[in-house]
Design a protein around this motif. Structure first.
Motif, PDB file in Angstrom:
ATOM      1  N   LEU A 126       0.942  -1.111   0.106  1.00  0.00           N
ATOM      2  CA  LEU A 126       0.042  -0.089   0.004  1.00  0.00           C
ATOM      3  C   LEU A 126       0.827   1.249  -0.084  1.00  0.00           C
ATOM      4  N   THR A 127       2.177   1.251   0.527  1.00  0.00           N
ATOM      5  CA  THR A 127       3.034   2.493   0.456  1.00  0.00           C
ATOM      6  C   THR A 127       4.125   2.272  -0.698  1.00  0.00           C
ATOM      7  N   ASN A 128       3.915   1.420  -1.556  1.00  0.00           N
ATOM      8  CA  ASN A 128       4.628   1.335  -2.705  1.00  0.00           C
ATOM      9  C   ASN A 128       4.300   2.209  -3.889  1.00  0.00           C
ATOM     10  N   PRO A 129       4.967   3.203  -4.144  1.00  0.00           N
ATOM     11  CA  PRO A 129       4.496   4.103  -4.938  1.00  0.00           C
ATOM     12  C   PRO A 129       4.595   3.533  -6.595  1.00  0.00           C
ATOM     13  N   TYR A 130       5.446   2.473  -6.721  1.00  0.00           N
ATOM     14  CA  TYR A 130       5.698   2.025  -8.261  1.00  0.00           C
ATOM     15  C   TYR A 130       4.388   1.130  -8.270  1.00  0.00           C
ATOM     16  N   GLN A 131       3.663   0.569  -7.341  1.00  0.00           N
ATOM     17  CA  GLN A 131       2.514  -0.161  -7.382  1.00  0.00           C
ATOM     18  C   GLN A 131       1.508   0.596  -8.170  1.00  0.00           C
ATOM     19  N   ILE A 132       1.343   1.814  -7.214  1.00  0.00           N
ATOM     20  CA  ILE A 132       0.291   2.771  -7.529  1.00  0.00           C
ATOM     21  C   ILE A 132       0.446   3.339  -9.096  1.00  0.00           C
ATOM     22  N   LEU A 133       1.733   3.468  -9.370  1.00  0.00           N
ATOM     23  CA  LEU A 133       2.225   4.133 -10.643  1.00  0.00           C
ATOM     24  C   LEU A 133       1.701   3.125 -11.899  1.00  0.00           C
ATOM     25  N   PHE A 134       1.858   1.906 -11.562  1.00  0.00           N
ATOM     26  CA  PHE A 134       1.501   0.762 -12.366  1.00  0.00           C
ATOM     27  C   PHE A 134      -0.224   0.858 -12.663  1.00  0.00           C
ATOM     28  N   TRP A 135      -0.952   0.685 -11.634  1.00  0.00           N
ATOM     29  CA  TRP A 135      -2.258   0.908 -11.736  1.00  0.00           C
ATOM     30  C   TRP A 135      -2.887   2.284 -12.484  1.00  0.00           C
ATOM     31  N   LEU A 136      -2.163   3.292 -12.257  1.00  0.00           N
ATOM     32  CA  LEU A 136      -2.481   4.597 -12.823  1.00  0.00           C
ATOM     33  C   LEU A 136      -2.357   4.592 -14.445  1.00  0.00           C
ATOM     34  N   THR A 137      -1.343   3.846 -14.614  1.00  0.00           N
ATOM     35  CA  THR A 137      -0.977   3.608 -16.053  1.00  0.00           C
ATOM     36  C   THR A 137      -1.451   2.214 -16.718  1.00  0.00           C
ATOM     37  N   ILE A 138      -0.840   1.179 -16.905  1.00  0.00           N
ATOM     38  CA  ILE A 138      -0.910   0.060 -17.433  1.00  0.00           C
ATOM     39  C   ILE A 138      -2.196  -0.819 -16.856  1.00  0.00           C
ATOM     40  N   GLY A 139      -2.163  -0.776 -15.662  1.00  0.00           N
ATOM     41  CA  GLY A 139      -3.263  -1.347 -14.840  1.00  0.00           C
ATOM     42  C   GLY A 139      -4.592  -1.156 -15.153  1.00  0.00           C
ATOM     43  N   VAL A 140      -5.018   0.068 -14.984  1.00  0.00           N
ATOM     44  CA  VAL A 140      -6.305   0.650 -15.380  1.00  0.00           C
ATOM     45  C   VAL A 140      -6.555   0.590 -16.575  1.00  0.00           C
ATOM     46  N   GLY A 141      -5.567   0.671 -17.670  1.00  0.00           N
ATOM     47  CA  GLY A 141      -5.737   0.365 -19.085  1.00  0.00           C
ATOM     48  C   GLY A 141      -6.269  -0.898 -19.527  1.00  0.00           C
ATOM     49  N   LEU A 142      -6.183  -2.088 -18.525  1.00  0.00           N
ATOM     50  CA  LEU A 142      -6.433  -3.330 -18.843  1.00  0.00           C
ATOM     51  C   LEU A 142      -8.034  -3.459 -19.290  1.00  0.00           C
ATOM     52  N   LEU A 143      -8.726  -2.382 -18.692  1.00  0.00           N
ATOM     53  CA  LEU A 143     -10.350  -2.605 -18.916  1.00  0.00           C
ATOM     54  C   LEU A 143     -10.737  -1.529 -20.054  1.00  0.00           C
ATOM     55  N   GLN A 144      -9.538  -0.790 -20.756  1.00  0.00           N
ATOM     56  CA  GLN A 144      -9.832   0.152 -21.621  1.00  0.00           C
ATOM     57  C   GLN A 144      -9.563  -0.401 -22.849  1.00  0.00           C
ATOM     58  N   SER A 145     -10.493  -0.037 -24.137  1.00  0.00           N
ATOM     59  CA  SER A 145      -9.763  -0.641 -25.528  1.00  0.00           C
ATOM     60  C   SER A 145      -8.569  -0.167 -25.905  1.00  0.00           C
ATOM     61  N   GLY A 146      -7.900  -0.990 -26.346  1.00  0.00           N
ATOM     62  CA  GLY A 146      -6.444  -0.806 -26.859  1.00  0.00           C
ATOM     63  C   GLY A 146      -5.850  -2.209 -26.805  1.00  0.00           C
ATOM     64  N   THR A 147      -4.252  -1.718 -26.784  1.00  0.00           N
ATOM     65  CA  THR A 147      -3.437  -2.944 -26.766  1.00  0.00           C
ATOM     66  C   THR A 147      -2.507  -2.962 -25.652  1.00  0.00           C
TER      67      THR A 147
END
Length: 231
Positions: A126-147
């Motif tokens: 929960l205090t790992n900013p790199y995990q937050i950064l992942f979900w801000l970018t690639i992670g949340v994009g998993l449900l958005q149309s694209g590749t």
């Protein structure tokens, strides 16, 4: 059906590729596994995955973006994460001596601290900013149309694997496979470590020592980055 299975399988590969590389989460999983048994290691992995699930929901709702907009909040999180890693590194170093056990290997039921790995990994994630950064970018994009270039996101070796596995995003099957891959890792990794510990007497203290070094190293890096952001 074939397309669904392919997407699900790609998600599994994605989850394993992100979960497997060395880092603070795997250091905690490894230490818990060889010192307290498979169940402790699995629970530690479950703690890290639970944090990922929370980040996924918050990122999808746009809440996690708050951290990215405020450098001081980000610096504070990095600093807290660094201090926690150093604290857990001290605990791992203390486990080196206690992990020298003649005869039988670790047992899941005998140690009252079996559940502590979940809390350690969960709070650290929960205090790992790199995990937050992942979900801000690639992670949340998993449900958005694209590749998404699955293997290119693998820590440390992503550049050499780029272009080998590109899949379409926007499918719940990809997300389900992603978390399935994490479950596969947090199940198999502790089992492999416990199996090795039962065969090699010095394996447990070695892993505990390496875990302490990894956690301490990441702790120092996090604290240095926190100071740099504040400066």
């Amino acid at each position: 059906m074939t397309s669904l299975l392919a997407t699900l399988s790609a998600g599994v590969v994605f989850g394993v590729a992100l979960a497997a590389p060395p880092g603070p989460m795997n250091a905690i999983i490894a230490e818990e596994s060889v010192v307290r048994g498979w169940l402790a290691g699995f629970k530690a992995g479950l703690g890290a995955m639970s944090a990922d699930a929370i980040f996924f929901v918050l990122a999808a709702l746009g809440v996690v973006a708050f951290v990215d907009r405020f450098p001081l909040v980000r610096a504070a999180m990095i600093g807290v994460g660094g201090l926690l890693m150093l604290y857990f590194a001290y605990g791992a170093a203390a486990d080196v001596r206690s992990s020298f056990r003649p005869g039988e290997g670790p047992t899941d039921e005998s140690d009252p601290r079996v559940g502590t790995g979940f809390r350690k990994a969960f709070v650290l994630a929960l205090t790992n900013p790199y995990q937050i950064l992942f979900w801000l970018t690639i992670g949340v994009g998993l449900l958005q149309s694209g590749t998404v270039d699955i293997l290119a996101q693998t820590p440390y070796v992503g550049n050499t694997l780029a272009g080998l596995l590109v899949v379409e995003t926007g499918s719940p099957a990809l997300v389900a496979g992603f978390f399935g891959g994490i479950v596969l890792w947090i199940t198999g990794f502790p089992a492999a470590l416990v199996g090795a510990e039962r065969r090699v007497e010095a394996f447990a203290p070695l892993v505990a020592g390496l875990s302490a070094v990894v956690l301490a190293g990441f702790g120092v890096v996090f604290l240095a980055e926190s100071v740099a952001v504040l400066a």
